[in-house]
Structures are given as C-alpha cells and as structure tokens.
Write an enzyme that holds these catalytic residues in place. Structure first.
Site, short mmCIF file in Angstrom:
data_model
loop_
_atom_site.label_atom_id
_atom_site.label_comp_id
_atom_site.label_asym_id
_atom_site.label_seq_id
_atom_site.Cartn_x
_atom_site.Cartn_y
_atom_site.Cartn_z
N HIS A 1 -2.37 6.26 4.48
CA HIS A 1 -0.94 5.50 4.74
C HIS A 1 0.54 5.99 3.40
O HIS A 1 1.13 5.65 3.30
CB HIS A 1 -1.39 4.43 4.31
CG HIS A 1 -0.67 3.58 4.98
ND1 HIS A 1 -0.67 1.92 4.69
CD2 HIS A 1 0.15 3.34 5.88
CE1 HIS A 1 -0.05 0.77 5.15
NE2 HIS A 1 0.76 2.06 6.64
N CYS B 1 0.94 -1.16 -0.05
CA CYS B 1 0.23 -0.13 0.05
C CYS B 1 0.94 1.01 -0.25
O CYS B 1 0.40 2.40 -0.80
CB CYS B 1 -1.39 -0.05 0.76
SG CYS B 1 -0.29 -0.46 2.60
#
Length: 152
Positions: free
Chosen positions: A142, A82
């Site tokens: 993130h 991610c």
C-alpha cells in the site's frame, strides 16, 4: 536497559536495536551474530486490543516479553491511516517527507492512485540488507500501485 527502551519508544527501538545488537554481539571467532527481526504492522489495531493490555487479541509471545519486563506504554505513529503510517515506519521519516501524505487510492481515476513511496527513499529493510540480513515483505504494501513504487 528497560528504562532506556521505555524512553525511546518502539519505533526508535526497532530502528536502532539491530544496529546496537549487531555491533555488540559476536561469536567465538569474532563473527557477528545477528538477531532475528520480525516487524508486524496491523491496520486498525490499537495497543489495547492485545492480550498484553487486557485486549481480545491473543498475543502469547508479547505476553511472555511483558512478563520478562518488556512493556511499551507510550505509542506513536506518523500517520492515522495505512499508507502514511507505512511510509513513516519503513523510512523513519515523516510521511509527507517520504512523499506519502495520505492514503494511496486503489482507484486509478483518482490523483492519489498515481503517488507512491519514491525510489530515492531509503528503507530500514535496505539498511538491514546492506548489513547482511536477508529481508522480505509479505502482505499489504500500500505504498504505490505503479510498478515503479513496488518494494522489489
């Protein structure tokens, strides 16, 4: 145009399409009409998961675009997890060059927790904002836990 889109790939298309369309489309009074752009990044979703490619996730609007001739058959990502993938997507650079070579860990006891997308990186959202677009981000960032790495 279809052949060009297939050759360029989705990431390149997402980065150049707004510029191309914004410069080519104009209204009756010469005002620039900007197309709406919605970019969705889904973790752990392979291209074969979408109903366009006989997958189990129903994507009716993507199916409509496919019927109208827009089908991407070659996919690439700058990362396999991610954080690096997001860094590559939002900057258009290799994730290592954007300062995010791996997952940014949620545990503050790890060294990877204290990393993030550097403020000097230019994102395509900033470029779109400078071109007159209203931009926003919803969901998982993130790209850094420290406030200095936040998208605001």
């Amino acid at each position: 145009m279809k052949k060009l889109m297939k050759k360029l790939g989705i990431t390149t298309l997402l980065l150049i399409a707004p510029c191309f369309l914004a410069s080519c489309l104009s209204g009756a009074e010469g005002a620039v009409e900007r197309p709406n752009i919605v970019l969705i990044m889904a973790d752990d979703m392979g291209y074969g998961d979408s109903s366009v490619y006989d997958g189990w996730i129903k994507t009716p609007q993507m199916e409509r675009m496919a019927r109208e001739g827009l089908v991407f058959t070659d996919f690439h990502s700058s990362g396999v997890v991610c954080s690096p993938t997001r860094a590559g997507l939002v900057t258009g650079r290799y994730q290592q060059r954007a300062g995010v070579p791996g997952v940014i860990n949620a545990d503050p006891k790890t060294a990877d927790h204290h990393r993030g997308l550097q403020r000097l990186e230019v994102t395509f959202a900033e470029q779109l904002g400078a071109a007159g677009y209203q931009v926003g981000m919803f969901g998982k960032w993130h790209l850094g836990y420290d406030p200095k790495f936040n998208p605001m």
